[in-house]
Design a protein around this motif. Structure first.
Motif, short mmCIF file in Angstrom:
data_model
loop_
_atom_site.label_atom_id
_atom_site.label_comp_id
_atom_site.label_asym_id
_atom_site.label_seq_id
_atom_site.Cartn_x
_atom_site.Cartn_y
_atom_site.Cartn_z
N UNK A 130 1.07 -8.29 -0.88
CA UNK A 130 1.41 -9.22 -1.02
C UNK A 130 2.42 -9.95 -1.75
N UNK A 131 2.68 -9.04 -2.95
CA UNK A 131 3.63 -8.83 -4.10
C UNK A 131 5.11 -9.88 -3.43
N UNK A 132 4.97 -8.67 -1.86
CA UNK A 132 6.70 -8.51 -1.61
C UNK A 132 6.33 -9.20 -0.46
N UNK A 143 -3.79 -15.33 -1.23
CA UNK A 143 -4.20 -14.60 -1.15
C UNK A 143 -3.31 -13.42 -2.69
N UNK A 144 -2.08 -13.64 -3.01
CA UNK A 144 -1.66 -13.17 -4.05
C UNK A 144 -2.82 -13.22 -5.04
N UNK A 145 -3.11 -14.15 -5.64
CA UNK A 145 -3.77 -13.58 -6.72
C UNK A 145 -4.98 -12.75 -6.39
N UNK A 146 -5.90 -12.80 -5.22
CA UNK A 146 -6.87 -12.38 -5.55
C UNK A 146 -6.68 -10.19 -5.22
N UNK A 147 -5.27 -10.21 -4.84
CA UNK A 147 -4.90 -8.90 -4.86
C UNK A 147 -4.15 -8.68 -5.98
N UNK A 148 -4.24 -9.53 -6.59
CA UNK A 148 -3.65 -9.05 -8.24
C UNK A 148 -5.02 -8.74 -9.47
N UNK A 149 -5.93 -9.95 -8.93
CA UNK A 149 -6.97 -9.76 -9.63
C UNK A 149 -7.58 -8.69 -8.80
#
Length: 366
Positions: A130-132, A143-149
């Motif tokens: 998700x970061x890439x 979606x990116x925030x959920x993956x980091x969490x």
């Protein structure tokens, strides 16, 4: 006729000798007569001296540092490797508990940690994807925030899993009781097969180091004791085995039953014969100020009161003086009032004296 003449001559020569002897005796000096009539006595000159009273107490030997070793978890004790009198080394295992429950908890904690680490790997990979995508503009911010969490949650689970494993490992190690220092076992509190509780004493360990002589001392002795006294401690069953010590610790509160204070005397270089638990006696000198001490032979009685004969040094006559006896000691008496320093007191021949009698002072015995 010749015999009668000889007798008369003999009487005429010797009859005047009798009155002459009587006359010569009457001419002897009065001082010599008084000297012959004076009663010989032994005396002592009164002196004050600093007095110390010995205090002797009975106590016991203990280690300066003792510790009760106990388990930090409850369980059934399956082994105890030492008994009273055994010497132990630092880190030596002295007892064990049945570790089955703790081992099971350790396995469960390790399994949970492994699962948390797998979830962390998955969450970290998803976050990297998700970061890439976010960097290229193809991923939504949510979606990116959920993956980091999710990755942070997985990391916290792994950290918690490590802590749980460490705690479980500690619990397993707590089933083994180890000596924290070198010493000697002086008491045991549980036997193999017993279920013991947390903190229950398993062994009493006297750590290597100094020795203390412990005494139960009355409050009066503590009040009259000198500052930093030196105490002579000896074995009760062998008084030739001795050691010196000084006060190391005084209990702040009296025993509720005996009303005495526990005093610990730190011994300096005690001999090997002074073993832990041995009965000892301690001797200390307490200062009681200045006293007048007289031989017990000087004591007589007047009107049912203690008294002594005091000599007038000029007239060499005696007078009876009432005194106060503070205490009796072997061979001597301690007086409070009645005589003063410098006065001469009769110590031998007191029973044959009367007031005003002339006395002749004998030389003191060697």
């Amino acid at each position: 006729m010749a015999k009668r003449t000889t007798s008369h001559v003999f009487l005429r020569i010797f009859l005047p000798i009798g009155p002459l002897i009587a006359f010569l005796a009457a001419c002897q000096p009065d001082s010599e007569t008084e000297e012959a009539l004076a009663r010989p006595v032994r005396t002592v000159t009164v002196e004050r001296r600093a007095a110390t009273v010995p205090v002797v107490l009975t106590g016991r030997l203990q280690a300066q540092d003792e510790a009760s070793l106990a388990f930090r978890v409850a369980g059934r004790m399956i082994e105890r490797h030492v008994n009273v009198g055994d010497r132990v080394e630092q880190g030596q295992i002295v007892a064990r508990l049945e570790p089955q429950n703790e081992l099971n908890a350790l396995r469960a904690a390790e399994a949970n940690l492994a699962a948390a680490e797998g979830q962390l790997v998955e969450a970290r990979a998803d976050f990297q994807r998700q970061q890439t995508l976010a960097e290229r503009g193809f991923a939504a911010r949510a979606v990116y925030d959920r993956a980091r969490q999710a990755m942070q949650t997985a990391q916290s689970a792994v950290d918690s899993g490590h802590a749980m494993v460490k705690n479980a490992q500690d619990q397993v190690s707590f089933t083994e009781l180890r000596a924290d220092a070198e010493g000697v076992v002086i008491a045991v509190g549980a036997e193999p097969g017993e279920v013991v509780q947390i903190g229950q004493r398993i062994i009493q360990l006297a750590r290597e180091g100094g020795r203390d002589a412990v005494f139960d001392v009355p409050a009066q002795v503590i009040r009259t004791a000198p500052n930093d006294p030196q105490i002579l401690v000896a074995l009760t069953d062998d008084p030739t085995v001795t050691a010196f010590g000084r006060v190391r610790e005084v209990a702040p509160q009296a025993d509720p039953v005996t009303r005495t204070f526990e005093v610990r005397i730190g011994l300096s270089e005690p001999p090997p014969e002074m073993r832990l638990g041995a009965s000892v006696t301690g001797r200390m000198e307490t200062d009681t100020g200045e006293i007048i001490e007289l031989p017990a032979s000087a004591l007589t009685q007047h009107d049912r009161q203690p008294a002594v004969w005091v000599v007038d040094p000029e007239a060499l006559t005696v007078a009876m003086r009432a005194i106060e006896v503070v205490r009796f000691e072997p061979g001597t008496i301690v007086t409070g009032e009645g005589v003063d320093p410098g006065e001469i007191v009769v110590t031998a021949g007191v029973q044959a004296l009367h007031p005003g009698q002339k006395v002749r002072l004998l030389e003191p015995p060697p």
